[in-house]
Design a protein around this motif. Sequence first.
Motif, mmCIF file in Angstrom:
data_model
loop_
_atom_site.group_PDB
_atom_site.id
_atom_site.type_symbol
_atom_site.label_atom_id
_atom_site.label_comp_id
_atom_site.label_asym_id
_atom_site.label_seq_id
_atom_site.Cartn_x
_atom_site.Cartn_y
_atom_site.Cartn_z
ATOM 1 N N GLY A 244 8.148 90.449 57.666
ATOM 2 C CA GLY A 244 8.396 90.551 58.759
ATOM 3 C C GLY A 244 6.712 90.365 59.879
ATOM 4 O O GLY A 244 7.261 89.589 60.839
ATOM 5 N N PHE A 245 6.122 90.970 58.851
ATOM 6 C CA PHE A 245 4.969 90.513 59.958
ATOM 7 C C PHE A 245 4.320 89.016 60.184
ATOM 8 O O PHE A 245 4.239 88.435 60.988
ATOM 9 C CB PHE A 245 3.653 90.068 58.483
ATOM 10 C CG PHE A 245 2.332 90.630 59.020
ATOM 11 C CD1 PHE A 245 1.240 91.342 59.752
ATOM 12 C CD2 PHE A 245 1.731 89.006 58.375
ATOM 13 C CE1 PHE A 245 0.022 91.063 60.365
ATOM 14 C CE2 PHE A 245 -0.370 89.263 58.708
ATOM 15 C CZ PHE A 245 -0.506 89.806 60.012
ATOM 16 N N ILE A 246 4.857 88.331 59.130
ATOM 17 C CA ILE A 246 4.628 86.213 59.126
ATOM 18 C C ILE A 246 5.673 86.336 60.604
ATOM 19 O O ILE A 246 5.352 85.500 61.226
ATOM 20 C CB ILE A 246 5.125 85.631 58.307
ATOM 21 C CG1 ILE A 246 4.304 85.710 57.260
ATOM 22 C CG2 ILE A 246 5.313 83.814 58.507
ATOM 23 C CD1 ILE A 246 4.134 85.031 55.824
ATOM 24 N N SER A 247 6.546 86.871 60.755
ATOM 25 C CA SER A 247 7.941 86.361 62.173
ATOM 26 C C SER A 247 7.483 86.962 62.800
ATOM 27 O O SER A 247 6.827 86.257 64.037
ATOM 28 C CB SER A 247 9.465 86.786 61.864
ATOM 29 O OG SER A 247 9.986 87.194 62.139
ATOM 30 N N THR A 248 6.778 87.922 62.796
ATOM 31 C CA THR A 248 6.256 89.160 64.352
ATOM 32 C C THR A 248 4.459 87.592 65.014
ATOM 33 O O THR A 248 4.827 87.497 65.677
ATOM 34 C CB THR A 248 5.646 90.225 63.997
ATOM 35 O OG1 THR A 248 6.542 91.013 63.214
ATOM 36 C CG2 THR A 248 4.994 90.484 65.421
ATOM 37 N N LEU A 249 3.445 87.607 63.627
ATOM 38 C CA LEU A 249 2.949 86.654 64.524
ATOM 39 C C LEU A 249 3.756 85.360 64.852
ATOM 40 O O LEU A 249 3.330 84.770 65.979
ATOM 41 C CB LEU A 249 2.399 86.570 63.214
ATOM 42 C CG LEU A 249 1.118 87.660 63.256
ATOM 43 C CD1 LEU A 249 0.566 87.051 61.237
ATOM 44 C CD2 LEU A 249 -0.064 87.276 64.000
ATOM 45 N N GLN A 250 4.357 84.007 64.496
ATOM 46 C CA GLN A 250 5.291 83.313 64.580
ATOM 47 C C GLN A 250 5.653 83.245 66.220
ATOM 48 O O GLN A 250 5.616 82.664 66.702
ATOM 49 C CB GLN A 250 6.725 83.001 63.857
ATOM 50 C CG GLN A 250 5.754 82.111 62.643
ATOM 51 C CD GLN A 250 6.270 82.030 61.531
ATOM 52 O OE1 GLN A 250 7.619 82.656 61.240
ATOM 53 N NE2 GLN A 250 6.661 81.303 60.072
ATOM 54 N N GLY A 251 6.099 84.455 66.065
ATOM 55 C CA GLY A 251 7.084 84.710 67.638
ATOM 56 C C GLY A 251 6.076 85.587 68.486
ATOM 57 O O GLY A 251 6.427 84.780 69.694
ATOM 58 N N ILE A 252 4.879 85.490 68.347
ATOM 59 C CA ILE A 252 4.317 84.758 69.606
ATOM 60 C C ILE A 252 3.345 83.999 69.735
ATOM 61 O O ILE A 252 2.507 83.323 70.225
ATOM 62 C CB ILE A 252 3.107 86.589 69.292
ATOM 63 C CG1 ILE A 252 2.478 86.516 68.420
ATOM 64 C CG2 ILE A 252 4.004 87.834 70.015
ATOM 65 C CD1 ILE A 252 0.963 87.715 68.025
ATOM 66 N N GLY A 253 3.641 83.199 68.888
ATOM 67 C CA GLY A 253 2.930 82.080 69.203
ATOM 68 C C GLY A 253 2.141 81.398 67.833
ATOM 69 O O GLY A 253 1.211 80.057 67.968
ATOM 70 N N PHE A 254 1.817 82.474 66.611
ATOM 71 C CA PHE A 254 0.657 81.350 65.590
ATOM 72 C C PHE A 254 1.921 80.518 64.930
ATOM 73 O O PHE A 254 2.328 81.507 64.672
ATOM 74 C CB PHE A 254 0.153 82.721 65.037
ATOM 75 C CG PHE A 254 -0.964 82.784 64.242
ATOM 76 C CD1 PHE A 254 -2.013 82.308 64.823
ATOM 77 C CD2 PHE A 254 -0.441 82.547 62.688
ATOM 78 C CE1 PHE A 254 -3.014 82.297 63.952
ATOM 79 C CE2 PHE A 254 -1.952 82.668 62.098
ATOM 80 C CZ PHE A 254 -2.597 82.177 63.007
ATOM 81 N N ASP A 255 0.862 79.791 64.622
ATOM 82 C CA ASP A 255 1.250 79.170 63.914
ATOM 83 C C ASP A 255 0.469 78.728 62.242
ATOM 84 O O ASP A 255 1.160 77.197 61.669
ATOM 85 C CB ASP A 255 1.890 77.728 64.862
ATOM 86 C CG ASP A 255 0.553 76.958 65.410
ATOM 87 O OD1 ASP A 255 -0.493 77.010 65.582
ATOM 88 O OD2 ASP A 255 1.628 75.729 66.021
ATOM 89 N N GLY A 256 -0.975 78.835 62.183
ATOM 90 C CA GLY A 256 -1.713 78.769 61.146
ATOM 91 C C GLY A 256 -2.934 78.064 61.783
ATOM 92 O O GLY A 256 -3.411 78.058 62.524
#
Length: 287
Positions: A244-256
């Motif tokens: 869920g943490f990863i999904s939330t960050l991906q949702g705001i545009g973080f991609d690594g």
Amino acid sequence: MSAELLATSWTTTGPNQTTDGVTRSTLDIRDRARAAAQAGFAGIGFTLEDLEAGLDVISWPDLKRLCDDLGFAYTEVELITDWWTSGDRRQRSDVHRNKLLDAATVLGARQIKIAGEVVKDAVSMPPQTMDLPAWAGELNHLAAQAQDAGTRVALEVLPMSNIADFTEAARLIEAADHACAGLTVDIWHLERGPSTLEDLAGVPGEKVFCVELNDAHREQVGTLLQDTMRNRQLCGEGDFDVRGFISTLQGIGFDGPWGVEIISDVHHSRPLAESLPDVVRTALKQF
């Protein structure tokens, strides 16, 4: 789905030794880098203390060449504290700051991690006191220095510090108003602090410079600092909502790249050749 992973400094330290209040890895910094590359990490982090100790065996320019030869696309360095204050603390901090700026320049570091006022014996969150205009001004100055060094600064939000709330941390970053000032988002600090994934979803994605994955059991053991430095788990082996943490960050545009920060007595007691592949395997499984 795959992801690029960065081994934070603490993930590769192995056994640590504290002398005169300074904690350093007992391992050769070159062996740490090689083990991280062999395990499949795309980047690596170093503390200033380990970089200075490593000068006994390798210069910083040669360490940069080694990281390049190993195929690392990313490096990061840490940690600056007392950047907001004055007097003797600020003088000591500025010495540390200048060394880290130099290290970041030589290593081509993606970011320098910084932190607020840490209360080392805190069992629960200390009072969230911060002079926003003063801190924002100091952060702007620090970010400008980082920009001149070819890097940026990433404020780590810590539940044992005066900046434990991600919404308030985002307000500070906004007030600092500099492109090279952003946040370090560690799932451990989110889970142990007052913020939620919903709060994190409201943070501007472009201001998340650095992310750290790990896991832990729901129950805290000892002080916050003791718990974070001794009891972290591999991703997926604790009670945190890593996916869920990863999904939330991906949702705001973080991609690594996605940092992985495993700090525990068990992890540090294992040889890197055994422990780091497990870190990579369990982190990638969350994607």
